[in-house]
Design a protein around this motif. Structure first.
Motif, PDB file in Angstrom:
ATOM      1  N   GLY A 221       0.816  -1.213   0.000  1.00 38.15           N
ATOM      2  CA  GLY A 221       0.000   0.000   0.000  1.00 38.15           C
ATOM      3  C   GLY A 221       0.845   1.257   0.000  1.00 38.15           C
ATOM      4  N   VAL A 224       1.896   1.958  -3.423  1.00 36.74           N
ATOM      5  CA  VAL A 224       0.767   2.507  -4.185  1.00 36.74           C
ATOM      6  C   VAL A 224       0.612   3.998  -3.898  1.00 36.74           C
ATOM      7  CG1 VAL A 224      -1.729   2.436  -4.499  1.00 36.74           C
ATOM      8  CG2 VAL A 224      -0.448   0.308  -4.306  1.00 36.74           C
ATOM      9  N   GLY A 225       0.703   4.362  -2.621  1.00 36.24           N
ATOM     10  CA  GLY A 225       0.568   5.770  -2.258  1.00 36.24           C
ATOM     11  C   GLY A 225       1.665   6.632  -2.857  1.00 36.24           C
ATOM     12  N   ALA A 241      -6.444   3.887  -2.465  1.00 34.11           N
ATOM     13  CA  ALA A 241      -6.285   2.676  -1.655  1.00 34.11           C
ATOM     14  C   ALA A 241      -7.188   1.554  -2.149  1.00 34.11           C
ATOM     15  CB  ALA A 241      -6.586   2.990  -0.187  1.00 34.11           C
ATOM     16  N   SER A 287      -3.681  -1.826   2.840  1.00 32.60           N
ATOM     17  CA  SER A 287      -3.930  -0.896   1.743  1.00 32.60           C
ATOM     18  C   SER A 287      -4.298   0.492   2.257  1.00 32.60           C
ATOM     19  CB  SER A 287      -5.045  -1.436   0.844  1.00 32.60           C
ATOM     20  OG  SER A 287      -5.329  -0.539  -0.198  1.00 32.60           O
ATOM     21  N   THR A 291      -1.267   3.130   1.961  1.00 30.71           N
ATOM     22  CA  THR A 291      -1.474   4.162   0.945  1.00 30.71           C
ATOM     23  C   THR A 291      -1.453   5.553   1.560  1.00 30.71           C
ATOM     24  OG1 THR A 291      -2.812   2.633  -0.375  1.00 30.71           O
ATOM     25  CG2 THR A 291      -3.024   4.967  -0.865  1.00 30.71           C
TER      26      THR A 291
END
Length: 309
Positions: A221, A224-225, A241, A287, A291
């Motif tokens: 996560g 991803v962020g 997220a 997540s 994120t």
């Protein structure tokens, strides 16, 4: 002729006056604390209280998620009464969403998303691991379906948190849909970072322990962020997220429908799929928390819209 008060009555009056002054001072300090959104102490107090409330809400769900064996299973469908477990989780999720929305208003929406993840994280730590998943007769397809439901819940909660919290301090509206819309072109482009999150989580996973699973999901996560903010630095990450949860749901459904095989045999032979080491609770918690952390971390490296203009 006026005389000064003395004795017990005078002392009592002095104490009352001092207490009133102290009370007024404390009340004024508390009011000032609440009226100062940039006060670090205020942010810390709000965050600690909100996390505690979120954990308390999800702690109440643990008895409902217990399986027929008496232990908390890795999936909602593994509970002795899946309907009761689902209702309990929905109620806890609703309470935590409300708390997170308040945090979004008092601090900012990204911190609110983090708080939401901590509540689910408590449930993840108390739930079953990949060992229970492999030997407890759990279904890979059921895990994928549950992740789809979690994605829908997370999307609704994120919408509420960002709606109540308002624009991020360093993300002023541009009045251009491609930037401002949470489902605009730039937002959709940032969702591609979910693929990076899956790859990072796969790389980090090394064992079936619960801490490893939650940690890998959080690191995924986080990636991803970070990547989402790099790809779309002018777009608020309302559903960023959720993209990671959806990506993992597609992985589970894909492997489930194409034939995941005998998971218990694969586990014994050391061929257990890495991504199956993360359970739905782990993925959702990691997540949301990861994120939020990654998006906030990249603030130091990616110019904000206010700085770029």
């Amino acid at each position: 002729m006026q005389h000064e008060s003395s004795g017990p009555a005078g002392a009592s009056t002095g104490v009352t006056t001092s207490a009133g002054a102290a009370g007024g001072s404390i009340g004024g300090s508390a009011a000032a604390l609440l009226d100062s959104p940039d006060t670090p102490i205020r942010r810390l107090v709000v965050l600690v209280v909100a996390i505690a409330l979120s954990i308390i809400a999800f702690r109440a769900t643990v008895p409902f998620v217990a399986s027929e064996r008496g232990v908390t299973g890795p999936l909602v469908s593994d509970a002795a009464s899946p309907v009761a477990a689902a209702i309990a989780i929905l109620l806890a999720f609703a309470v935590t969403t409300a708390v997170s929305a308040i945090v979004g208003k008092l601090v900012n929406a990204v911190v609110g998303v983090f708080v939401l993840g901590t509540g689910i994280g408590y449930l993840a730590m108390r739930s079953g691991s990949a060992v229970d998943f492999a030997f407890g007769g759990s279904s890979v397809v059921a895990a994928g379906v549950e992740l789809l439901v979690w994605a829908a819940l997370a999307a609704g909660a994120s919408h509420i948190i960002f709606r109540v919290g308002g624009p991020l301090p360093d993300f002023p509206p541009t009045y251009e849909d491609e930037f401002d819309s949470p489902v605009g072109k730039h937002a959709v482009r940032s969702w591609a970072s979910a693929l990076l999150g899956v790859a990072v989580a796969w790389f980090v996973l090394a064992s079936t322990t619960k801490g490893q699973a939650i940690g890998a999901a959080t690191v995924g996560g986080f990636a991803v962020g970070c990547a989402g903010r790099i790809i779309s630095p002018r777009t608020t990450p309302v559903y960023l997220a959720v993209s990671f949860v959806l990506a993992m749901a597609l992985v589970d459904l894909g492997l489930g429908f194409t034939g995941a095989g005998d998971l218990s045999a694969q586990f014994v032979e050391g061929k257990f799929p890495r991504l199956f080491m993360m359970m739905p609770f782990d993925i959702v918690a990691g997540s949301l928390c990861g994120t939020a952390l990654g998006f906030g971390f990249m603030r130091s490296f990616v110019p904000s819209p206010t700085e770029s203009h």
